[in-house]
Motif scaffolding. Structure first.
Motif, PDB file in Angstrom:
ATOM      1  N   HIS A  26       8.805  54.768  83.437  1.00 21.57           N
ATOM      2  CA  HIS A  26       9.293  54.001  83.448  1.00 21.57           C
ATOM      3  C   HIS A  26      10.926  54.111  83.165  1.00 21.57           C
ATOM      4  O   HIS A  26      11.585  52.558  82.302  1.00 21.57           O
ATOM      5  N   GLY A  27      11.626  54.242  83.657  1.00 20.79           N
ATOM      6  CA  GLY A  27      13.535  54.489  83.792  1.00 20.79           C
ATOM      7  C   GLY A  27      13.685  55.103  82.245  1.00 20.79           C
ATOM      8  O   GLY A  27      12.588  55.197  80.924  1.00 20.79           O
ATOM      9  N   GLN A  28      14.668  55.148  81.872  1.00 24.06           N
ATOM     10  CA  GLN A  28      15.533  56.111  81.004  1.00 24.06           C
ATOM     11  C   GLN A  28      15.893  54.615  80.652  1.00 24.06           C
ATOM     12  O   GLN A  28      16.960  53.788  81.397  1.00 24.06           O
ATOM     13  N   SER A  29      15.924  54.065  79.226  1.00 25.44           N
ATOM     14  CA  SER A  29      16.094  52.895  78.434  1.00 25.44           C
ATOM     15  C   SER A  29      17.273  53.418  77.851  1.00 25.44           C
ATOM     16  O   SER A  29      17.912  54.248  78.056  1.00 25.44           O
ATOM     17  N   VAL A  30      18.502  51.938  78.635  1.00 23.75           N
ATOM     18  CA  VAL A  30      19.743  52.336  78.279  1.00 23.75           C
ATOM     19  C   VAL A  30      19.801  50.961  78.326  1.00 23.75           C
ATOM     20  O   VAL A  30      19.556  50.689  77.862  1.00 23.75           O
ATOM     21  N   SER A  31      21.676  50.442  77.395  1.00 28.38           N
ATOM     22  CA  SER A  31      22.141  49.188  76.903  1.00 28.38           C
ATOM     23  C   SER A  31      22.982  48.687  77.556  1.00 28.38           C
ATOM     24  O   SER A  31      23.891  49.763  78.506  1.00 28.38           O
ATOM     25  N   SER A  32      23.594  47.226  76.928  1.00 29.93           N
ATOM     26  CA  SER A  32      24.429  46.947  78.373  1.00 29.93           C
ATOM     27  C   SER A  32      25.339  48.014  77.898  1.00 29.93           C
ATOM     28  O   SER A  32      26.654  47.957  79.416  1.00 29.93           O
ATOM     29  N   GLU A  33      26.074  48.596  76.279  1.00 35.95           N
ATOM     30  CA  GLU A  33      27.051  49.347  75.867  1.00 35.95           C
ATOM     31  C   GLU A  33      27.757  50.396  77.481  1.00 35.95           C
ATOM     32  O   GLU A  33      27.936  50.736  77.615  1.00 35.95           O
ATOM     33  N   TYR A  34      25.725  51.037  78.349  1.00 28.00           N
ATOM     34  CA  TYR A  34      26.019  51.834  78.631  1.00 28.00           C
ATOM     35  C   TYR A  34      26.030  51.416  79.947  1.00 28.00           C
ATOM     36  O   TYR A  34      27.196  52.163  80.857  1.00 28.00           O
ATOM     37  N   ILE A  35      26.104  50.554  80.453  1.00 27.97           N
ATOM     38  CA  ILE A  35      26.463  50.068  82.180  1.00 27.97           C
ATOM     39  C   ILE A  35      27.869  49.889  81.216  1.00 27.97           C
ATOM     40  O   ILE A  35      28.435  49.674  83.092  1.00 27.97           O
ATOM     41  N   MET A  36      28.459  49.681  80.956  1.00 29.92           N
ATOM     42  CA  MET A  36      29.942  49.091  80.341  1.00 29.92           C
ATOM     43  C   MET A  36      30.641  50.547  80.094  1.00 29.92           C
ATOM     44  O   MET A  36      31.379  50.545  81.468  1.00 29.92           O
ATOM     45  N   GLU A  37      29.997  50.520  80.048  1.00 28.60           N
ATOM     46  CA  GLU A  37      30.700  52.779  80.496  1.00 28.60           C
ATOM     47  C   GLU A  37      30.870  53.168  81.924  1.00 28.60           C
ATOM     48  O   GLU A  37      32.167  53.999  81.711  1.00 28.60           O
ATOM     49  N   LYS A  38      29.501  53.687  82.589  1.00 23.05           N
ATOM     50  CA  LYS A  38      29.477  54.050  83.376  1.00 23.05           C
ATOM     51  C   LYS A  38      30.496  52.735  84.318  1.00 23.05           C
ATOM     52  O   LYS A  38      30.986  54.144  85.330  1.00 23.05           O
ATOM     53  N   ASP A  39      30.216  51.983  84.248  1.00 24.46           N
ATOM     54  CA  ASP A  39      31.015  50.563  85.299  1.00 24.46           C
ATOM     55  C   ASP A  39      30.493  51.322  86.071  1.00 24.46           C
ATOM     56  O   ASP A  39      31.544  51.657  87.352  1.00 24.46           O
ATOM     57  N   PRO A  40      29.890  51.127  87.145  1.00 25.68           N
ATOM     58  CA  PRO A  40      29.486  51.184  88.929  1.00 25.68           C
ATOM     59  C   PRO A  40      29.810  49.759  89.833  1.00 25.68           C
ATOM     60  O   PRO A  40      30.568  49.466  90.007  1.00 25.68           O
ATOM     61  N   ASP A  41      30.220  50.762  90.752  1.00 23.97           N
ATOM     62  CA  ASP A  41      30.757  49.900  91.886  1.00 23.97           C
ATOM     63  C   ASP A  41      29.684  48.455  92.396  1.00 23.97           C
ATOM     64  O   ASP A  41      30.261  47.408  92.293  1.00 23.97           O
ATOM     65  N   TYR A  42      28.275  49.375  92.131  1.00 28.29           N
ATOM     66  CA  TYR A  42      27.139  48.099  92.691  1.00 28.29           C
ATOM     67  C   TYR A  42      26.599  48.237  90.950  1.00 28.29           C
ATOM     68  O   TYR A  42      26.078  49.297  91.504  1.00 28.29           O
ATOM     69  N   LEU A  43      25.520  47.637  91.451  1.00 28.78           N
ATOM     70  CA  LEU A  43      24.648  46.878  90.281  1.00 28.78           C
ATOM     71  C   LEU A  43      22.890  46.761  90.942  1.00 28.78           C
ATOM     72  O   LEU A  43      23.425  45.380  91.116  1.00 28.78           O
ATOM     73  N   PHE A  44      22.498  47.382  91.184  1.00 26.21           N
ATOM     74  CA  PHE A  44      21.687  46.607  91.280  1.00 26.21           C
ATOM     75  C   PHE A  44      20.125  46.578  90.371  1.00 26.21           C
ATOM     76  O   PHE A  44      19.878  47.878  89.739  1.00 26.21           O
ATOM     77  N   ASP A  62      28.360  39.255  77.992  1.00 28.87           N
ATOM     78  CA  ASP A  62      30.067  39.892  77.982  1.00 28.87           C
ATOM     79  C   ASP A  62      30.168  41.330  78.450  1.00 28.87           C
ATOM     80  O   ASP A  62      31.872  41.269  78.592  1.00 28.87           O
ATOM     81  N   LEU A  63      29.484  41.836  77.859  1.00 26.59           N
ATOM     82  CA  LEU A  63      29.888  43.764  78.530  1.00 26.59           C
ATOM     83  C   LEU A  63      29.786  43.851  79.310  1.00 26.59           C
ATOM     84  O   LEU A  63      30.496  44.755  79.887  1.00 26.59           O
ATOM     85  N   ILE A  64      28.474  43.612  80.223  1.00 26.11           N
ATOM     86  CA  ILE A  64      28.545  43.947  81.658  1.00 26.11           C
ATOM     87  C   ILE A  64      29.280  42.930  83.013  1.00 26.11           C
ATOM     88  O   ILE A  64      29.665  43.367  83.669  1.00 26.11           O
ATOM     89  N   LYS A  65      30.225  41.951  82.008  1.00 25.34           N
ATOM     90  CA  LYS A  65      31.185  40.706  83.197  1.00 25.34           C
ATOM     91  C   LYS A  65      31.955  42.420  82.661  1.00 25.34           C
ATOM     92  O   LYS A  65      32.912  41.702  83.824  1.00 25.34           O
ATOM     93  N   ASN A  66      32.474  42.786  82.149  1.00 24.36           N
ATOM     94  CA  ASN A  66      33.885  44.229  81.886  1.00 24.36           C
ATOM     95  C   ASN A  66      33.496  45.404  83.564  1.00 24.36           C
ATOM     96  O   ASN A  66      34.497  45.683  83.282  1.00 24.36           O
ATOM     97  N   THR A  67      32.893  44.897  84.313  1.00 20.20           N
ATOM     98  CA  THR A  67      32.294  46.270  84.897  1.00 20.20           C
ATOM     99  C   THR A  67      32.629  45.622  86.173  1.00 20.20           C
ATOM    100  O   THR A  67      33.359  44.176  86.783  1.00 20.20           O
ATOM    101  N   LYS A  68      33.415  46.439  87.189  1.00 20.15           N
ATOM    102  CA  LYS A  68      33.586  45.832  88.751  1.00 20.15           C
ATOM    103  C   LYS A  68      32.641  45.558  89.787  1.00 20.15           C
ATOM    104  O   LYS A  68      32.994  44.932  90.482  1.00 20.15           O
ATOM    105  N   ALA A  69      31.351  46.458  88.891  1.00 18.48           N
ATOM    106  CA  ALA A  69      30.414  45.568  89.677  1.00 18.48           C
ATOM    107  C   ALA A  69      30.678  43.966  89.747  1.00 18.48           C
ATOM    108  O   ALA A  69      29.788  43.315  90.954  1.00 18.48           O
ATOM    109  N   PHE A  70      30.082  43.650  88.211  1.00 17.32           N
ATOM    110  CA  PHE A  70      30.042  41.844  88.348  1.00 17.32           C
ATOM    111  C   PHE A  70      31.555  41.090  88.811  1.00 17.32           C
ATOM    112  O   PHE A  70      31.695  39.902  88.994  1.00 17.32           O
TER     113      PHE A  70
END
Length: 325
Positions: free
Chosen positions: A239-257, A281-289
């Motif tokens: 079922h995948g590894q549970s994560v948060s929006s903060e995690y995604i912002m911190e990792k800051d991926p080039d692409y988010l699938f 608002d958090l994920i909007k700070n990533t390169k992907a967005f």
């Protein structure tokens, strides 16, 4: 005069008799030419799979398929299916299998044993969701487990397709379809390597986020398509590894699938759509967005029916088309 008539009569009689004998002698030639075909259709083969082995006749006629990836492969190969798991969400591109002419054999996790038994199928195809029912199904008909190994997706996928080719005498067609998929994967790999970009894969389920890395359910993006993971330490769990929006912002991926489970979950509240969950608002700070690189994948292929000739080819083509290299 009577003697001449008698001689003539005997001559005609002999001619008819000779013709009849000639016809009788030629008769066996017809079945002789058909013998190889008859032998082929009644040929018994043994298929080894993860849960055991199945002995069945080549080109089985009455077929039950619980796995939608196998169903889309059989359909692509022009093989008619008799029983389908209609009680679960059939992907839209396989909508024709909702028709009443196909027997509803239950849900993906709840086979209708009574209906299946009444069908007297020649073969049953299953995958992971039906694994607990294998023994019971195998008592009804030869049951073949064709699941995809996420750690070696393409290898196991190709083995499954070649198995279908062997069972139905479609080896050449399978090879042709696999070659097309290989070409799409090659193109993605070349572009991914040249770009040097990384990615993160997340599943959205009723507002909750789960991350998937290499070797996981959606790991084909990393392992086969060659797009580097932004986080190599994501735990491989069903079922995948549970994560948060903060995690995604911190990792800051080039692409988010993004895989939206809500697309295939009819009971999900519209207010918890993937886009509403992801584009905060958090994920909007990533390169992907910021670069327009949030890719909402087709959940019908990625979540419901992966491992098929149609679905796997479409998955590779989707990444090739959607990613702005």
């Amino acid at each position: 005069m009577n003697k001449k008539l008698l001689v003539l009569f005997m001559a005609v009689l002999m001619a008819v008799f000779t013709a009849a004998c000639g016809s009788n002698n030629a008769a066996p030639a017809t079945p002789a030419t058909k013998a190889p075909e008859a032998a082929q259709t009644s040929e018994e083969i043994t298929i080894k799979h993860k849960l055991g082995e199945a002995k069945l006749k080549k080109n089985p006629k009455t077929i039950v398929s619980f796995d939608y990836g196998i169903l889309d492969s059989l359909d692509k190969l022009g093989i008619e299916v008799a029983g389908v798991a209609q009680s679960s969400n059939i992907p839209p591109y396989l909508e024709k299998f909702k028709d009443a002419k196909y027997t509803n054999v239950g849900g993906l996790k709840e086979p209708d044993f009574e209906k299946i038994n009444a069908m007297k199928p020649d073969v049953i195809f299953i995958s992971g969701r039906q694994q607990p029912a294998y023994e019971e199904l195998n008592k009804i008909a030869p049951t073949i487990f064709l699941d995809v190994d996420n750690e070696k997706y393409m290898e196991s996928f190709k083995e499954n397709m070649k198995t279908l080719g062997t069972i139905f005498g479609k080896e050449a067609q399978v090879d042709e379809e696999l070659a097309k998929i290989d070409e799409s994967i090659k193109q993605v790999n070349e572009k991914a390597t040249a770009s040097g970009k990384n990615a993160l894969i997340v599943l959205v389920n009723e507002g909750k986020l789960s991350a998937y890395g290499p070797g996981s359910r959606f790991g084909i993006i990393h392992n086969e398509l060659g797009i580097a993971p932004v986080d190599k330490d994501i735990k491989v769990e069903g079922h995948g590894q549970s994560v948060s929006s903060e995690y995604i912002m911190e990792k800051d991926p080039d692409y988010l699938f993004v895989v939206d489970r809500g697309v295939v979950n009819k009971n999900q509240d519209a207010s918890t759509s993937a886009q509403q969950t992801i584009e905060n608002d958090l994920i909007k700070n990533t390169k992907a967005f910021k670069n327009g690189n949030i890719i909402y994948l087709d959940a019908n292929y990625w979540y419901l029916s992966g491992g098929g000739l149609v679905s796997t080819g479409s998955m590779a083509d989707e990444v090739l088309k959607e990613v702005m290299w």
